[in-house]
Design a protein around this motif. Structure first.
Motif, PDB file in Angstrom:
ATOM      1  N   GLY A 105       0.778  -1.289   0.243  1.00 53.97           N
ATOM      2  CA  GLY A 105      -0.097   0.133  -0.033  1.00 53.97           C
ATOM      3  C   GLY A 105       1.033   1.406   0.064  1.00 53.97           C
ATOM      4  N   GLY A 106       2.109   1.365   0.437  1.00 54.28           N
ATOM      5  CA  GLY A 106       3.273   2.496   0.884  1.00 54.28           C
ATOM      6  C   GLY A 106       4.725   2.047   1.938  1.00 54.28           C
ATOM      7  N   ILE A 107       4.860   2.960   1.548  1.00 56.78           N
ATOM      8  CA  ILE A 107       6.026   2.835   2.283  1.00 56.78           C
ATOM      9  C   ILE A 107       5.907   4.070   3.575  1.00 56.78           C
ATOM     10  CG2 ILE A 107       8.891   2.621   2.864  1.00 56.78           C
ATOM     11  CD1 ILE A 107       8.512   1.633  -0.282  1.00 56.78           C
ATOM     12  N   PHE A 108       6.534   4.016   4.937  1.00 60.87           N
ATOM     13  CA  PHE A 108       6.796   4.686   6.013  1.00 60.87           C
ATOM     14  C   PHE A 108       8.305   4.565   6.701  1.00 60.87           C
ATOM     15  CE2 PHE A 108       5.221   6.361  10.480  1.00 60.87           C
ATOM     16  CZ  PHE A 108       5.395   7.803   9.607  1.00 60.87           C
ATOM     17  N   MET A 109       8.726   5.904   6.905  1.00 61.19           N
ATOM     18  CA  MET A 109       9.703   5.604   8.074  1.00 61.19           C
ATOM     19  C   MET A 109       9.684   7.445   8.622  1.00 61.19           C
ATOM     20  SD  MET A 109      13.615   5.724   7.460  1.00 61.19           S
ATOM     21  CE  MET A 109      15.039   5.340   8.705  1.00 61.19           C
ATOM     22  N   ASP A 110       9.457   6.889   9.686  1.00 56.86           N
ATOM     23  CA  ASP A 110       9.964   8.277  11.598  1.00 56.86           C
ATOM     24  C   ASP A 110      11.299   8.488  11.203  1.00 56.86           C
ATOM     25  OD1 ASP A 110       8.273   9.453  12.522  1.00 56.86           O
ATOM     26  OD2 ASP A 110       7.511   8.984  14.111  1.00 56.86           O
ATOM     27  N   GLU A 111      11.073   9.193  11.864  1.00 61.43           N
ATOM     28  CA  GLU A 111      12.647  10.046  12.485  1.00 61.43           C
ATOM     29  C   GLU A 111      13.714   9.712  11.531  1.00 61.43           C
ATOM     30  OE1 GLU A 111      12.226  11.724  14.896  1.00 61.43           O
ATOM     31  OE2 GLU A 111      10.936  11.134  16.165  1.00 61.43           O
ATOM     32  N   PHE A 112      13.674  10.107  10.535  1.00 59.36           N
ATOM     33  CA  PHE A 112      15.216   9.937   9.200  1.00 59.36           C
ATOM     34  C   PHE A 112      15.589   9.965   9.142  1.00 59.36           C
ATOM     35  CE2 PHE A 112      12.421  13.184   7.786  1.00 59.36           C
ATOM     36  CZ  PHE A 112      13.193  13.602   6.377  1.00 59.36           C
ATOM     37  N   ILE A 113      15.579  11.139  10.180  1.00 61.84           N
ATOM     38  CA  ILE A 113      16.521  12.585  10.649  1.00 61.84           C
ATOM     39  C   ILE A 113      17.277  11.998  11.832  1.00 61.84           C
ATOM     40  CG2 ILE A 113      17.934  15.020  11.034  1.00 61.84           C
ATOM     41  CD1 ILE A 113      15.281  15.648   9.057  1.00 61.84           C
ATOM     42  N   ILE A 114      18.189  12.125  12.416  1.00 60.21           N
ATOM     43  CA  ILE A 114      18.628  11.581  13.436  1.00 60.21           C
ATOM     44  C   ILE A 114      19.736  12.636  14.048  1.00 60.21           C
ATOM     45  CG2 ILE A 114      19.422   9.194  13.043  1.00 60.21           C
ATOM     46  CD1 ILE A 114      22.634   9.989  12.744  1.00 60.21           C
ATOM     47  N   ASP A 115      19.949  12.815  15.116  1.00 61.46           N
ATOM     48  CA  ASP A 115      20.590  14.031  16.161  1.00 61.46           C
ATOM     49  C   ASP A 115      22.197  13.343  16.687  1.00 61.46           C
ATOM     50  OD1 ASP A 115      21.548  16.022  17.720  1.00 61.46           O
ATOM     51  OD2 ASP A 115      20.665  15.709  19.160  1.00 61.46           O
ATOM     52  N   PRO A 116      23.352  13.552  15.951  1.00 56.34           N
ATOM     53  CA  PRO A 116      24.496  13.056  15.749  1.00 56.34           C
ATOM     54  C   PRO A 116      24.826  13.033  17.203  1.00 56.34           C
ATOM     55  CG  PRO A 116      24.070  14.346  13.822  1.00 56.34           C
ATOM     56  CD  PRO A 116      22.799  14.465  14.652  1.00 56.34           C
ATOM     57  N   LYS A 117      23.905  14.525  18.125  1.00 55.01           N
ATOM     58  CA  LYS A 117      25.073  14.729  19.382  1.00 55.01           C
ATOM     59  C   LYS A 117      24.308  13.371  20.545  1.00 55.01           C
ATOM     60  CE  LYS A 117      24.999  19.909  18.730  1.00 55.01           C
ATOM     61  NZ  LYS A 117      24.354  21.117  19.504  1.00 55.01           N
ATOM     62  N   SER A 118      23.077  12.797  20.517  1.00 56.51           N
ATOM     63  CA  SER A 118      22.691  11.769  21.128  1.00 56.51           C
ATOM     64  C   SER A 118      23.885  10.950  20.641  1.00 56.51           C
ATOM     65  CB  SER A 118      22.320  11.432  20.681  1.00 56.51           C
ATOM     66  OG  SER A 118      20.909  11.358  19.907  1.00 56.51           O
TER      67      SER A 118
END
Length: 369
Positions: free
Chosen positions: A130-143
């Motif tokens: 039906g479709g493709i989803f990605m959540d939180e595709f941007i990370i925080d390198p500081k963590s």
């Protein structure tokens, strides 16, 4: 579809982006506009109930696939649905990085880890997707988070594989959500997004009501929206969370959606009287290091930018064997020493960059100098 709680008009909606009918659809925003809820309820679950077509859900690493993650998604759906759902899955699949989540024995979505070898990712295709989803595709390198090697290439290959299984009308769509810790990420770099031209949505008062004016960057195959909080929602959040009131940097990120990791990077245009000193090949990109013809206060100043064409007489330096192309050589210790002044300039913030993408590439290069 009927819901347990009414849908309001102060949380995000995919409708503005969907109007452009693109394969790749991206929504970045501050925390709490409801992008995860909206996607799982309206975009994925509600459509699945009608069509029965399962979705693909991408995570970055195997370790993200846990009982807690799946319970959170289940709770999100049950917050809206009148008839509660209960996920069915095999815990033994968690470590494999490919997990099927079913509802009443019917496949709802397949969770796939991008840290898997490419061959295994391509084996995770979904029939009649039906479709493709990605959540939180941007990370925080500081963590301490890191992007996967060749992450964008894996996403492209996964889409190509899944598209062959797509039996719906029109195009197979991918949806990405994230908080903009930084506008640098493999997806934007791979798509060639000019992040300088990204603009936030805005709300204006019209006839006594707040009206949303989206600012969506639209290209041939993607649409990107930089959302903002509805003024009413922002006011509610300020009352409920003391960290928004007393921590300016956190408020800038969480309430305003500012890319806080990018704001101290020195960017600009190539100044006059700078000449090309070195060309590095980093993660498939050619980066030119330009040096000032003049010496100010006995310190060299540099400027870095991506270069599309490299003179046939120019040597290209790289750090890894798989980066080697014609006229390129692996950087030796002596050649690293030639760049010592550049490294010192980086350390003292005496280097400017064409954009934030170049900066983050050079940040990785700095570790190898």
């Amino acid at each position: 579809m009927k819901t347990r709680i009414p849908r309001d008009n102060i949380h995000m909606s995919w409708r503005p982006i969907d109007g452009y009918n693109k394969q790749i659809n991206v929504f970045i925003s501050p925390r709490e506009p409801g992008k995860t809820d909206t996607t799982w309820w309206e975009k994925i679950y509600s459509q699945w109930v009608v069509s029965g077509k399962p979705w693909g859900y991408l995570v970055r690493n195997n370790v993200e696939i846990t009982d807690a993650m799946l319970q959170d998604i289940e709770d999100t759906i049950n917050k809206w649905t009148i008839d509660p759902v209960e996920f069915q899955f095999k815990k033994g699949e968690f470590k494999e990085g490919i997990v099927d989540i079913k509802i009443k024995g019917k496949l709802f979505f397949r969770c796939v880890s991008l840290s898997l070898p490419l061959r295994r990712i391509k084996q995770a295709k979904i029939r009649n997707i039906g479709g493709i989803f990605m959540d939180e595709f941007i990370i925080d390198p500081k963590s301490g988070e890191k992007y996967n090697q060749n992450e964008y290439f894996k996403i492209k290959e996964l889409y190509t594989t899944y598209r062959r299984s797509y039996e719906g009308d029109g195009i197979l769509k991918m949806y990405f959500c994230g908080n903009p810790y930084s506008l640098f990420n493999p997806l934007f770099v791979g798509l060639g997004v000019d992040v300088v031209k990204l603009r936030k949505d805005k709300y204006e008062m019209v006839n006594g009501e707040w009206r949303l004016y989206p600012n969506i960057m639209v290209k041939d195959n993607y649409a990107i929206e930089w959302g903002v909080l509805h003024p009413v929602l922002k006011e509610q959040l300020l009352e409920k969370n003391p960290f928004y009131q007393f921590d300016e940097e956190y408020s800038d990120y969480a309430l305003e959606g500012i890319a806080v990791n990018d704001r101290n990077i020195k960017t600009g245009k190539l100044p006059k009287n700078f000449y090309l000193s070195f060309v590095l090949k980093i993660a498939g990109k050619f980066v030119g290091i330009f040096q000032n013809n003049y010496i100010n206060d006995l310190e060299d100043r540099f400027f870095c930018k991506f270069v599309d064409e490299v003179s046939a007489k120019r040597t290209i330096y790289c750090f890894e064997f798989d980066e080697m192309v014609e006229r390129s050589i692996l950087m030796s210790i002596d050649e690293r020493m030639k760049l010592q002044r550049f490294k010192d300039a980086m350390r003292k913030r005496m280097v400017s960059f064409e954009d934030i993408n170049v900066y983050y590439y050079m940040e990785e290069a700095y570790k190898n100098l």
